[in-house]
Design a protein around this motif. Structure first.
Motif, short mmCIF file in Angstrom:
data_model
loop_
_atom_site.label_atom_id
_atom_site.label_comp_id
_atom_site.label_asym_id
_atom_site.label_seq_id
_atom_site.Cartn_x
_atom_site.Cartn_y
_atom_site.Cartn_z
N UNK A 11 0.81 -1.22 0.00
CA UNK A 11 0.00 0.00 0.00
C UNK A 11 0.84 1.26 0.00
N UNK A 12 1.94 1.23 0.78
CA UNK A 12 2.81 2.40 0.79
C UNK A 12 3.48 2.62 -0.57
N UNK A 13 3.90 1.54 -1.23
CA UNK A 13 4.52 1.68 -2.55
C UNK A 13 3.52 2.24 -3.57
N UNK A 14 2.29 1.75 -3.54
CA UNK A 14 1.29 2.27 -4.47
C UNK A 14 1.00 3.74 -4.19
N UNK A 15 0.93 4.10 -2.90
CA UNK A 15 0.68 5.49 -2.55
C UNK A 15 1.83 6.39 -3.00
N UNK A 16 3.08 5.90 -2.83
CA UNK A 16 4.23 6.70 -3.27
C UNK A 16 4.25 6.87 -4.78
N UNK A 17 3.89 5.79 -5.53
CA UNK A 17 3.85 5.91 -6.99
C UNK A 17 2.76 6.88 -7.43
N UNK A 18 1.61 6.83 -6.75
CA UNK A 18 0.53 7.76 -7.10
C UNK A 18 0.93 9.20 -6.82
N UNK A 19 1.61 9.43 -5.69
CA UNK A 19 2.04 10.79 -5.39
C UNK A 19 3.09 11.28 -6.39
N UNK A 20 3.98 10.38 -6.80
CA UNK A 20 4.99 10.77 -7.78
C UNK A 20 4.34 11.13 -9.11
N UNK A 74 1.27 12.25 -9.53
CA UNK A 74 0.59 13.53 -9.35
C UNK A 74 1.58 14.69 -9.36
N UNK A 75 2.76 14.48 -8.76
CA UNK A 75 3.77 15.54 -8.74
C UNK A 75 4.27 15.84 -10.15
N UNK A 76 4.52 14.78 -10.95
CA UNK A 76 4.96 15.00 -12.32
C UNK A 76 3.90 15.73 -13.14
N UNK A 77 2.63 15.35 -12.95
CA UNK A 77 1.56 16.03 -13.68
C UNK A 77 1.46 17.49 -13.26
N UNK A 78 1.64 17.74 -11.96
CA UNK A 78 1.59 19.13 -11.49
C UNK A 78 2.73 19.95 -12.08
N UNK A 79 3.93 19.37 -12.14
CA UNK A 79 5.06 20.08 -12.73
C UNK A 79 4.84 20.35 -14.22
N UNK A 80 4.25 19.37 -14.90
CA UNK A 80 4.00 19.56 -16.34
C UNK A 80 3.01 20.70 -16.57
N UNK A 81 1.95 20.75 -15.73
CA UNK A 81 0.97 21.84 -15.87
C UNK A 81 1.60 23.18 -15.57
N UNK A 82 2.49 23.22 -14.56
CA UNK A 82 3.17 24.48 -14.23
C UNK A 82 4.03 24.94 -15.39
N UNK A 83 4.73 24.02 -16.04
CA UNK A 83 5.56 24.38 -17.18
C UNK A 83 4.72 24.93 -18.33
N UNK A 84 3.56 24.29 -18.58
CA UNK A 84 2.70 24.77 -19.66
C UNK A 84 2.17 26.17 -19.36
#
Length: 456
Positions: free
Chosen positions: A260-269, A271-281
């Motif tokens: 569960x912790x691994x899945x949660x960490x992958x989901x957060x990563x 989401x973080x990448x998507x957030x960075x991509x939106x910020x760049x756009x």
């Protein structure tokens, strides 16, 4: 090498004596046992002297008390196993002995041996740690019912005693308790029958309700019965399933928590990448708007100077005019989302298309939307050849994209090539770059939604 333990072939548990193997077989219905040269672990906590028989017990003890140092005394406690099991008394033999002694004396036994009274809460706590009822009762009785720590220390000091797993018995006269009414032989037999019936009903009820896998031992003698020694005897005769291997459950729980912790960490990563991509756009859109405003401001200054020249007015004092803002240096994104050089070429191509056809905004916007459709189809279905092949002489394509300066060039930047003498635009499957297509889609979205895109 002589055998040091007995291994259960069904669950893999290591047992020290034949008596433990018999109890294990009665409680679990396992029957496959073999002699093993592997000794049962004897790990003693250096802080509270609690003995542990497996790594699982040490982990549970550490989690519960915080004690993490254990001394390995396996080799010291290891000794060859005795394959001759002591004969266990049955309920009939005990009942016959009670009846015989009563008949021989003509009255009730004068010195009846009973189990000593111990603290019930301390007994339950020791049983929850993995100690058998007999060992926990003996430890509490001989340690004075003081505390769990004192009882554990007593067990550690007397672990090699031959009678460590036997239920202690003391004369009834030595029990320090309030007097109870004596029972006749008929009362004892009646109590034994009642307890036997209660255990049978309890076992059937638990089996019917599907509670066999419940943690804990619900087959242990209950302290609520007034004669627990009879309950122990009845349990040997009428066993019912009791889950005693508690080591597997914590391991499964830890595995579930880790996954569960691994899945949660992958989901957060993600989401973080998507957030960075939106910020760049968004940052790129803001920079595009700023460049458009600067160009408009520069064009206004030039028009103003041209009007002053036509009216014969002297040019404005260079000192009074504000210096132009320094050019903004574009920072490259640290994310490997889009190659900067090709994106700039795509942006210039779209800007040229809008400037060459700025008199017809609807036509330009329709061209951008058509290009976005082509790029999106390939990005979503890269294996479909029909989306990667465009006929250039198609009337619809010519009207929306082909006849406009910059439309075909934009598709070529996305990877399309002219084949069959320029009749088709084709994107080979091995040259499909999802990153480039996503970047092209972002630029087209910005060109459609940004009102300042390509103004000058």
């Amino acid at each position: 090498m002589a055998g040091l333990s007995l291994r259960c072939g069904d669950c893999g548990a290591l047992l020290r004596t034949v008596e433990e193997a018999q109890e294990h077989a009665e409680l679990t219905s396992h029957s496959d046992f073999s002699e093993s040269t592997e000794a049962v672990l004897s790990l003693v906590c250096t802080t509270c002297r609690k003995p542990c028989r497996s790594k699982t017990e040490t982990d549970l003890h550490t989690k519960r008390t915080g004690h993490a140092d254990f001394a390995d005394k396996t080799l010291e406690a290891a000794k060859p196993i005795d394959l001759v099991a002591a004969e266990r008394p049955s309920i009939n033999s005990v009942e016959n002995a009670i009846v015989g002694s009563a008949a021989a004396s003509g009255s009730e036994p004068s010195e009846e041996m009973v189990i000593p009274e111990v603290d019930k809460k301390l007994l339950e706590e020791l049983e929850s740690m993995g100690f058998s009822t007999a060992r926990a009762t003996r430890a509490l009785h001989f340690s004075g019912n003081d505390s769990v720590e004192v009882a554990i220390n007593w067990v550690a000091d007397h672990e090699d005693d031959p009678d460590i797993d036997q239920m202690p018995l003391i004369p009834i006269s030595s029990k320090q308790e309030t007097s109870k009414p004596s029972l006749t032989t008929e009362d004892v037999m009646m109590k034994a029958q009642e307890l036997r019936n209660e255990l049978v009903k309890e076992g059937r009820r638990r089996e019917k309700d599907g509670k066999r896998k419940r943690e804990g031992s619900y087959g242990a003698p209950s302290s609520t019965y007034p004669y627990p020694f009879l309950l122990l005897i009845v349990q040997k005769v009428i066993p019912f399933p009791v889950p005693i291997n508690l080591g597997a459950s914590p391991r499964k729980y830890r595995e579930r928590i880790r996954v569960g912790k691994e899945l949660l960490a992958a989901k957060r990563m993600e989401e973080e990448n998507e957030r960075k991509r939106i910020i760049e756009l968004r940052k790129a859109e803001k920079e595009e708007e700023k460049r458009a405003r600067d160009k408009i401001r520069q064009r206004l200054e030039e028009d103003k100077a041209e009007r002053r020249r036509k009216l014969g007015l002297p040019p404005e004092d260079a000192g009074s005019t504000k210096p132009p803002p320094p050019p903004v240096e574009e920072k490259k994104s640290a994310l490997p989302i889009k190659p900067v050089t090709k994106v700039e070429r795509m942006r210039d191509c779209l800007r040229a298309l809008k400037q060459n056809h700025k008199e017809d905004d609807a036509k330009v916007k329709r061209a951008f939307q058509t290009l976005l459709t082509y790029v999106g189809n390939v990005a979503r279905n890269p294996d479909e050849e029909k989306f990667r092949k465009i006929r250039q002489n198609n009337p619809t394509f010519q009207d929306r994209v082909g006849s406009l300066h910059g439309g075909v060039e934009f598709l070529e930047l996305c990877g399309f090539e002219q084949v069959e003498g320029g009749e088709f635009l084709f994107l080979p499957r091995d040259k499909v770059d999802i990153v480039v297509l996503n970047s092209a889609g972002s630029e087209l979205n910005s060109a459609i939604t940004n009102p300042f895109f390509g103004v000058l």
